[in-house]
Design a protein around this motif. Structure first.
Motif, mmCIF file in Angstrom:
data_model
loop_
_atom_site.group_PDB
_atom_site.id
_atom_site.type_symbol
_atom_site.label_atom_id
_atom_site.label_comp_id
_atom_site.label_asym_id
_atom_site.label_seq_id
_atom_site.Cartn_x
_atom_site.Cartn_y
_atom_site.Cartn_z
ATOM 1 N N PRO A 51 14.917 0.822 -1.974
ATOM 2 C CA PRO A 51 14.159 -1.270 -2.306
ATOM 3 C C PRO A 51 15.578 -2.429 -2.050
ATOM 4 C CG PRO A 51 14.377 -1.120 -4.340
ATOM 5 C CD PRO A 51 14.650 0.411 -3.445
ATOM 6 N N GLY A 52 15.073 -2.848 -0.805
ATOM 7 C CA GLY A 52 16.379 -3.691 -0.856
ATOM 8 C C GLY A 52 16.078 -4.576 0.626
ATOM 9 N N PRO A 53 16.792 -5.440 1.174
ATOM 10 C CA PRO A 53 16.527 -6.162 2.307
ATOM 11 C C PRO A 53 16.022 -5.605 4.204
ATOM 12 C CG PRO A 53 18.031 -7.356 1.268
ATOM 13 C CD PRO A 53 17.854 -6.393 0.466
ATOM 14 N N ALA A 54 17.329 -4.004 3.613
ATOM 15 C CA ALA A 54 16.947 -3.065 4.916
ATOM 16 C C ALA A 54 15.425 -2.525 4.876
ATOM 17 C CB ALA A 54 17.924 -2.591 5.128
ATOM 18 N N LEU A 111 0.345 -1.193 -0.347
ATOM 19 C CA LEU A 111 0.088 0.194 0.367
ATOM 20 C C LEU A 111 1.230 1.207 0.044
ATOM 21 C CD1 LEU A 111 -2.930 0.668 -0.504
ATOM 22 C CD2 LEU A 111 -2.757 1.096 2.796
ATOM 23 N N VAL A 112 2.155 1.592 0.788
ATOM 24 C CA VAL A 112 2.818 2.734 0.878
ATOM 25 C C VAL A 112 3.198 2.771 -0.419
ATOM 26 C CG1 VAL A 112 4.952 3.940 1.889
ATOM 27 C CG2 VAL A 112 3.098 2.396 3.359
ATOM 28 N N ASP A 113 3.885 1.545 -1.162
ATOM 29 C CA ASP A 113 5.087 1.899 -2.364
ATOM 30 C C ASP A 113 3.974 2.481 -3.609
ATOM 31 O OD1 ASP A 113 7.409 0.346 -1.136
ATOM 32 O OD2 ASP A 113 6.249 -0.976 -1.727
ATOM 33 N N TRP A 114 2.574 1.420 -3.515
ATOM 34 C CA TRP A 114 1.645 2.483 -4.388
ATOM 35 C C TRP A 114 1.380 3.258 -4.390
ATOM 36 C CZ3 TRP A 114 -3.576 3.244 -2.847
ATOM 37 C CH2 TRP A 114 -4.605 3.618 -3.610
ATOM 38 N N ALA A 115 1.112 4.121 -2.854
ATOM 39 C CA ALA A 115 1.146 5.926 -2.627
ATOM 40 C C ALA A 115 2.454 6.382 -3.233
ATOM 41 C CB ALA A 115 0.964 5.975 -1.683
ATOM 42 N N CYS A 116 3.175 6.186 -3.051
ATOM 43 C CA CYS A 116 4.746 6.708 -3.422
ATOM 44 C C CYS A 116 4.174 6.397 -4.310
ATOM 45 C CB CYS A 116 5.464 5.915 -2.982
ATOM 46 S SG CYS A 116 6.104 6.370 -0.875
ATOM 47 N N TRP A 117 4.176 5.185 -5.233
ATOM 48 C CA TRP A 117 4.680 5.283 -6.827
ATOM 49 C C TRP A 117 3.524 6.513 -7.282
ATOM 50 C CZ3 TRP A 117 0.936 4.052 -10.419
ATOM 51 C CH2 TRP A 117 1.294 3.499 -11.219
ATOM 52 N N ILE A 118 2.459 6.363 -6.522
ATOM 53 C CA ILE A 118 1.508 7.431 -7.367
ATOM 54 C C ILE A 118 1.640 8.656 -7.107
ATOM 55 C CG2 ILE A 118 -0.641 8.499 -7.482
ATOM 56 C CD1 ILE A 118 -1.776 5.513 -7.093
ATOM 57 N N THR A 119 2.447 9.021 -6.196
ATOM 58 C CA THR A 119 2.750 10.392 -5.862
ATOM 59 C C THR A 119 4.229 10.807 -6.594
ATOM 60 O OG1 THR A 119 1.596 9.976 -3.504
ATOM 61 C CG2 THR A 119 3.621 11.471 -4.011
#
Length: 160
Positions: free
Chosen positions: A120-123, A74-82
């Motif tokens: 993005p990544g493990p961290a 959900l957060v990734d989706w919002a950041c992508w749209i933004t």
């Protein structure tokens, strides 16, 4: 009627025109899309349709927050749209001090996740796992409210 008695879907939501696809639509090319994405979509549609049931959105947020992966999606989706709207994430979403000056005023937790969105990544995955359910609920709420605000106000949303 409570949030579990009714369903929010694209077919049922007609009051406002939608500019953005729900979370499941953003991940159609992802082979790991789970059936749980329907929950994210319901939360999106309940928000944009301004569901009058006072229990609906909170119940959906609780369910999303219980799942670390759903919250991240959900957060990734919002950041992508933004990022698409502003050609990158504005300082008002990644800097806690700047965020406090906006009408939207996202939580510091959301700002930290937004600031790491392009790393993005493990961290980054580990950050979501360290958040407690109540914290994930807060960032999930910020994510869906952000997309709804952008849908209604466009790029002016953060600068009203």
């Amino acid at each position: 009627m409570s949030g579990v008695d009714h369903v929010h879907t694209a077919a049922a939501v007609r009051r406002r025109q939608r500019m953005f696809v729900p979370p499941s639509g953003a991940y159609l090319s992802d082979p790991q899309v789970r059936a749980g994405d329907a929950l994210l979509d319901r939360l999106f549609y309940a928000t944009v349709d301004e569901c009058p049931d006072p229990h609906c959105r909170p119940l959906l947020l609780d369910r999303v927050a219980a799942d670390v992966g759903a919250t991240r999606k959900l957060v990734d989706w919002a950041c992508w749209i933004t990022s698409e709207v502003y050609c990158g994430l504005p300082a008002e979403l990644v800097n806690e001090d700047e965020a406090a000056t906006t009408v939207f005023s996202p939580s510091p937790l959301f700002c930290r996740l937004a600031a790491e969105y392009h790393n993005p990544g493990p961290a980054f995955d580990a950050v979501y796992a360290t958040y407690e359910t109540v914290q994930r609920r807060q960032v999930a709420d910020n994510a869906v409210a952000l997309v709804d605000g952008l849908q209604v106000w466009g790029a002016d949303f953060l600068y009203q």
